[in-house]
Design a protein around this motif. Structure first.
Motif, PDB file in Angstrom:
ATOM      1  N   PRO A 191     -77.282  24.756  44.228  1.00 21.72           N
ATOM      2  CA  PRO A 191     -76.887  23.356  44.397  1.00 21.72           C
ATOM      3  C   PRO A 191     -77.434  22.436  43.324  1.00 21.72           C
ATOM      4  O   PRO A 191     -76.717  21.583  42.820  1.00 21.72           O
ATOM      5  N   ALA A 192     -78.709  22.575  43.004  1.00 19.83           N
ATOM      6  CA  ALA A 192     -79.303  21.723  41.984  1.00 19.83           C
ATOM      7  C   ALA A 192     -79.067  22.374  40.627  1.00 19.83           C
ATOM      8  O   ALA A 192     -79.590  23.448  40.357  1.00 19.83           O
ATOM      9  N   VAL A 193     -78.290  21.710  39.771  1.00 23.32           N
ATOM     10  CA  VAL A 193     -77.891  22.317  38.500  1.00 23.32           C
ATOM     11  C   VAL A 193     -78.396  21.501  37.323  1.00 23.32           C
ATOM     12  O   VAL A 193     -78.482  20.281  37.384  1.00 23.32           O
ATOM     13  N   GLY A 194     -78.706  22.237  36.243  1.00 20.82           N
ATOM     14  CA  GLY A 194     -79.084  21.589  35.006  1.00 20.82           C
ATOM     15  C   GLY A 194     -77.858  21.325  34.152  1.00 20.82           C
ATOM     16  O   GLY A 194     -76.724  21.591  34.566  1.00 20.82           O
ATOM     17  N   VAL A 195     -78.084  20.844  32.927  1.00 17.77           N
ATOM     18  CA  VAL A 195     -76.982  20.478  32.043  1.00 17.77           C
ATOM     19  C   VAL A 195     -76.129  21.685  31.691  1.00 17.77           C
ATOM     20  O   VAL A 195     -74.889  21.651  31.797  1.00 17.77           O
ATOM     21  N   MET A 196     -76.765  22.785  31.277  1.00 19.90           N
ATOM     22  CA  MET A 196     -76.005  23.973  30.868  1.00 19.90           C
ATOM     23  C   MET A 196     -75.231  24.565  32.039  1.00 19.90           C
ATOM     24  O   MET A 196     -74.074  24.974  31.898  1.00 19.90           O
ATOM     25  N   ALA A 197     -75.861  24.605  33.205  1.00 21.67           N
ATOM     26  CA  ALA A 197     -75.184  25.140  34.388  1.00 21.67           C
ATOM     27  C   ALA A 197     -73.980  24.272  34.753  1.00 21.67           C
ATOM     28  O   ALA A 197     -72.930  24.784  35.145  1.00 21.67           O
ATOM     29  N   LEU A 198     -74.132  22.961  34.594  1.00 23.14           N
ATOM     30  CA  LEU A 198     -73.034  22.048  34.897  1.00 23.14           C
ATOM     31  C   LEU A 198     -71.875  22.234  33.928  1.00 23.14           C
ATOM     32  O   LEU A 198     -70.699  22.207  34.321  1.00 23.14           O
ATOM     33  N   ILE A 199     -72.196  22.456  32.646  1.00 19.42           N
ATOM     34  CA  ILE A 199     -71.159  22.705  31.643  1.00 19.42           C
ATOM     35  C   ILE A 199     -70.403  23.994  31.961  1.00 19.42           C
ATOM     36  O   ILE A 199     -69.164  24.056  31.878  1.00 19.42           O
ATOM     37  N   ILE A 200     -71.158  25.028  32.352  1.00 22.65           N
ATOM     38  CA  ILE A 200     -70.531  26.303  32.711  1.00 22.65           C
ATOM     39  C   ILE A 200     -69.615  26.110  33.912  1.00 22.65           C
ATOM     40  O   ILE A 200     -68.500  26.643  33.969  1.00 22.65           O
ATOM     41  N   GLN A 201     -70.073  25.330  34.880  1.00 20.15           N
ATOM     42  CA  GLN A 201     -69.229  25.031  36.037  1.00 20.15           C
ATOM     43  C   GLN A 201     -67.970  24.287  35.617  1.00 20.15           C
ATOM     44  O   GLN A 201     -66.878  24.558  36.117  1.00 20.15           O
ATOM     45  N   GLY A 202     -68.143  23.331  34.685  1.00 22.46           N
ATOM     46  CA  GLY A 202     -66.998  22.562  34.208  1.00 22.46           C
ATOM     47  C   GLY A 202     -65.945  23.450  33.565  1.00 22.46           C
ATOM     48  O   GLY A 202     -64.742  23.283  33.800  1.00 22.46           O
ATOM     49  N   ILE A 203     -66.390  24.406  32.748  1.00 23.06           N
ATOM     50  CA  ILE A 203     -65.464  25.342  32.103  1.00 23.06           C
ATOM     51  C   ILE A 203     -64.788  26.228  33.151  1.00 23.06           C
ATOM     52  O   ILE A 203     -63.568  26.430  33.127  1.00 23.06           O
ATOM     53  N   ALA A 204     -65.576  26.748  34.082  1.00 24.93           N
ATOM     54  CA  ALA A 204     -65.041  27.665  35.088  1.00 24.93           C
ATOM     55  C   ALA A 204     -64.003  27.005  35.977  1.00 24.93           C
ATOM     56  O   ALA A 204     -62.998  27.626  36.335  1.00 24.93           O
ATOM     57  N   THR A 205     -64.221  25.728  36.316  1.00 26.89           N
ATOM     58  CA  THR A 205     -63.302  25.050  37.229  1.00 26.89           C
ATOM     59  C   THR A 205     -62.098  24.426  36.524  1.00 26.89           C
ATOM     60  O   THR A 205     -61.169  23.963  37.195  1.00 26.89           O
ATOM     61  N   SER A 206     -62.116  24.411  35.197  1.00 25.89           N
ATOM     62  CA  SER A 206     -60.997  23.787  34.473  1.00 25.89           C
ATOM     63  C   SER A 206     -60.185  24.776  33.658  1.00 25.89           C
ATOM     64  O   SER A 206     -59.170  24.396  33.065  1.00 25.89           O
ATOM     65  N   ILE A 207     -60.595  26.041  33.626  1.00 22.46           N
ATOM     66  CA  ILE A 207     -59.911  27.020  32.786  1.00 22.46           C
ATOM     67  C   ILE A 207     -58.446  27.166  33.182  1.00 22.46           C
ATOM     68  O   ILE A 207     -57.572  27.398  32.335  1.00 22.46           O
ATOM     69  N   ASP A 208     -58.150  27.010  34.479  1.00 21.07           N
ATOM     70  CA  ASP A 208     -56.756  27.092  34.924  1.00 21.07           C
ATOM     71  C   ASP A 208     -55.909  25.987  34.311  1.00 21.07           C
ATOM     72  O   ASP A 208     -54.695  26.130  34.179  1.00 21.07           O
ATOM     73  N   ALA A 209     -56.543  24.879  33.953  1.00 19.18           N
ATOM     74  CA  ALA A 209     -55.808  23.743  33.399  1.00 19.18           C
ATOM     75  C   ALA A 209     -55.228  24.039  32.019  1.00 19.18           C
ATOM     76  O   ALA A 209     -54.363  23.307  31.536  1.00 19.18           O
ATOM     77  N   LEU A 210     -55.683  25.120  31.376  1.00 20.36           N
ATOM     78  CA  LEU A 210     -55.076  25.516  30.098  1.00 20.36           C
ATOM     79  C   LEU A 210     -53.591  25.788  30.274  1.00 20.36           C
ATOM     80  O   LEU A 210     -52.790  25.506  29.381  1.00 20.36           O
TER      81      LEU A 210
END
Length: 204
Positions: free
Chosen positions: A107-126
């Motif tokens: 639940p508590a995420v740092g900057v890099m973890a948040l970026i990884i989450q951002g990529i993972a949740t938006s990859i379908d948007a390609l």
């Protein structure tokens, strides 16, 4: 394509569908930070928003560049859009119905973890690049911005819900996103056939 009400409505619905994964992750992140402040909430939502804006534009640029050199490729765009959206939407539906949880993010995420989450949740948007490849650059950018704005709002809502009620709604959100994606894929395909005046599979 004209600036019609349908254009804006479709963009909003697409934004809602694509934001469902980010909604779930945002809610999960908020579970571990019940006292999360507004600045932190905006940072998390803004990260997902940024990736959801960038991914469709990257897809649009790649498709348009390819289509410029391979004009014959353009007639397959409705097929590709349909298949991709059916796959993505179907996957979201199955996972939502089965209440499948692929994410082990803390639940508590740092900057890099948040970026990884951002990529993972938006990859379908390609794949949205295939669905908006017929749009001019300004319209593609407008649609991407609408998707991003919708994502930001939905993620903020997910954080509020996560802070109070956890991720109990994430499964239903995934089902809703899957239904919307499948519906948009079918709408794009049918519209392409009607505009051609000839079934796509009979075009030579």
């Amino acid at each position: 394509m004209n600036w019609t009400l349908s254009f804006f409505l479709t963009s909003v619905l697409l934004g809602v569908a694509l934001a469902m994964d980010a909604f779930s992750v945002s809610a999960a992140n908020a579970m571990g930070e019940p006292n999360m402040g507004l600045k932190r909430m905006c940072a998390i939502s803004g990260t997902f928003c940024g990736f959801q804006i960038a991914m469709p534009l990257i897809g649009w640029f790649c498709v348009v560049t390819i289509a410029d050199y391979f004009e014959a490729f353009r007639k397959f765009i409705p097929w590709i859009a349909l298949l991709l959206l059916l796959y993505i939407g179907g996957k979201m539906l199955v996972e939502g119905i089965m209440n499948k949880d692929d994410g082990d993010e803390k639940p508590a995420v740092g900057v890099m973890a948040l970026i990884i989450q951002g990529i993972a949740t938006s990859i379908d948007a390609l794949s949205v690049g295939f669905t908006i490849s017929e749009l001019a650059w300004v319209q593609a950018l407008t649609e991407a911005l609408i998707i991003g704005i919708v994502t930001f709002g939905i993620c903020m809502g997910g954080i509020f819900i996560g802070k109070k009620f956890g991720t109990l709604l994430s499964g239903k959100a995934s089902i809703l996103g899957g239904v919307i994606l499948v519906g948009i894929g079918i709408e794009i395909f049918v519209k392409a056939i009607l505009e051609e005046g000839t079934p796509v599979w009979l075009i030579k």
